[in-house]
Design a protein around this motif. Structure first.
Motif, PDB file in Angstrom:
ATOM      1  N   GLN A   9      80.202  34.814 134.270  1.00  0.00           N
ATOM      2  CA  GLN A   9      81.381  34.116 134.756  1.00  0.00           C
ATOM      3  C   GLN A   9      82.586  35.041 134.802  1.00  0.00           C
ATOM      4  N   ASN A  10      83.412  34.839 135.829  1.00  0.00           N
ATOM      5  CA  ASN A  10      84.719  35.476 135.849  1.00  0.00           C
ATOM      6  C   ASN A  10      85.756  34.364 136.006  1.00  0.00           C
ATOM      7  N   ASP A  11      86.963  34.670 136.362  1.00  0.00           N
ATOM      8  CA  ASP A  11      88.027  33.660 136.399  1.00  0.00           C
ATOM      9  C   ASP A  11      87.777  32.523 137.387  1.00  0.00           C
ATOM     10  N   ARG A  12      87.149  32.823 138.516  1.00  0.00           N
ATOM     11  CA  ARG A  12      87.014  31.800 139.554  1.00  0.00           C
ATOM     12  C   ARG A  12      85.588  31.472 139.934  1.00  0.00           C
ATOM     13  N   GLU A  13      84.628  32.269 139.503  1.00  0.00           N
ATOM     14  CA  GLU A  13      83.250  32.063 139.941  1.00  0.00           C
ATOM     15  C   GLU A  13      82.279  32.144 138.765  1.00  0.00           C
ATOM     16  N   ILE A  14      81.214  31.374 138.905  1.00  0.00           N
ATOM     17  CA  ILE A  14      80.117  31.424 137.949  1.00  0.00           C
ATOM     18  C   ILE A  14      78.874  31.830 138.726  1.00  0.00           C
ATOM     19  N   PHE A  15      78.222  32.884 138.287  1.00  0.00           N
ATOM     20  CA  PHE A  15      76.998  33.371 138.921  1.00  0.00           C
ATOM     21  C   PHE A  15      75.820  32.987 138.034  1.00  0.00           C
ATOM     22  N   VAL A  16      74.813  32.376 138.641  1.00  0.00           N
ATOM     23  CA  VAL A  16      73.627  31.961 137.899  1.00  0.00           C
ATOM     24  C   VAL A  16      72.402  32.530 138.610  1.00  0.00           C
ATOM     25  N   ASN A  17      71.608  33.272 137.891  1.00  0.00           N
ATOM     26  CA  ASN A  17      70.332  33.763 138.407  1.00  0.00           C
ATOM     27  C   ASN A  17      69.229  32.970 137.739  1.00  0.00           C
ATOM     28  N   LEU A  18      68.345  32.404 138.553  1.00  0.00           N
ATOM     29  CA  LEU A  18      67.231  31.632 138.034  1.00  0.00           C
ATOM     30  C   LEU A  18      65.930  32.349 138.354  1.00  0.00           C
ATOM     31  N   ALA A  19      64.986  32.277 137.439  1.00  0.00           N
ATOM     32  CA  ALA A  19      63.675  32.892 137.655  1.00  0.00           C
ATOM     33  C   ALA A  19      62.613  32.005 137.008  1.00  0.00           C
ATOM     34  N   GLY A  20      61.578  31.693 137.772  1.00  0.00           N
ATOM     35  CA  GLY A  20      60.480  30.883 137.250  1.00  0.00           C
ATOM     36  C   GLY A  20      60.300  29.610 138.053  1.00  0.00           C
ATOM     37  N   GLU A  21      59.849  28.564 137.368  1.00  0.00           N
ATOM     38  CA  GLU A  21      59.564  27.288 138.016  1.00  0.00           C
ATOM     39  C   GLU A  21      60.567  26.228 137.566  1.00  0.00           C
ATOM     40  N   GLY A  40      85.773  22.495 138.983  1.00  0.00           N
ATOM     41  CA  GLY A  40      86.628  23.155 139.945  1.00  0.00           C
ATOM     42  C   GLY A  40      86.276  24.606 140.215  1.00  0.00           C
ATOM     43  N   GLN A  41      85.154  25.051 139.726  1.00  0.00           N
ATOM     44  CA  GLN A  41      84.729  26.437 139.903  1.00  0.00           C
ATOM     45  C   GLN A  41      83.844  26.577 141.142  1.00  0.00           C
ATOM     46  N   LYS A  42      83.697  27.794 141.566  1.00  0.00           N
ATOM     47  CA  LYS A  42      82.720  28.142 142.592  1.00  0.00           C
ATOM     48  C   LYS A  42      81.476  28.594 141.840  1.00  0.00           C
ATOM     49  N   VAL A  43      80.383  27.862 142.006  1.00  0.00           N
ATOM     50  CA  VAL A  43      79.133  28.169 141.320  1.00  0.00           C
ATOM     51  C   VAL A  43      78.159  28.752 142.341  1.00  0.00           C
ATOM     52  N   ILE A  44      77.698  29.954 142.083  1.00  0.00           N
ATOM     53  CA  ILE A  44      76.783  30.662 142.984  1.00  0.00           C
ATOM     54  C   ILE A  44      75.455  30.810 142.253  1.00  0.00           C
ATOM     55  N   ILE A  45      74.403  30.207 142.820  1.00  0.00           N
ATOM     56  CA  ILE A  45      73.096  30.232 142.179  1.00  0.00           C
ATOM     57  C   ILE A  45      72.119  31.010 143.051  1.00  0.00           C
TER      58      ILE A  45
END
Length: 102
Positions: A9-21, A40-45
């Motif tokens: 996470q940074n101030d405005r965005e949350i990055f999520v990496n998923l792996a598996g099932e 209110g965040q930008k979530v990038i998956i």
């Protein structure tokens, strides 16, 4: 198979990496992790390493999308395989979510 969830996470965005099932066994863990993300965040998956997604997993993304929509947040899904992209298209979710093949 298990599901690996890596969040950054940074101030405005949350990055999520998923792996598996993402299925009936792993979706509750994913739901718990994602629904506690800041409003209110930008979530990038990134779904590049997701090998399987069932309807339970789709429900997690719908719930997250609705939560973020209420708080002026955004949900972006990245690097979907053709199979996952098609699944989101069939359910109509690709029309309301920001989805990128890569």
């Amino acid at each position: 198979m298990d599901l690996k969830i890596d969040k950054q996470q940074n101030d405005r965005e949350i990055f999520v990496n998923l792996a598996g099932e993402i299925d009936a066994f792993t979706a509750p863990k994913l739901r718990e992790e994602l629904l506690q993300l800041s409003e209110g965040q930008k979530v990038i998956i990134n779904l590049k390493d997701v090998s399987y997604l069932d309807s339970t997993g789709l429900g997690v993304f719908v719930g997250l999308f609705k939560q973020l929509e209420k708080t002026n947040g955004e949900l972006h899904l990245l690097e979907l395989s053709d199979r996952l992209k098609r699944l989101f298209e069939l359910t109509g979710l690709s029309h309301v979510m920001k989805i990128s093949a890569n």
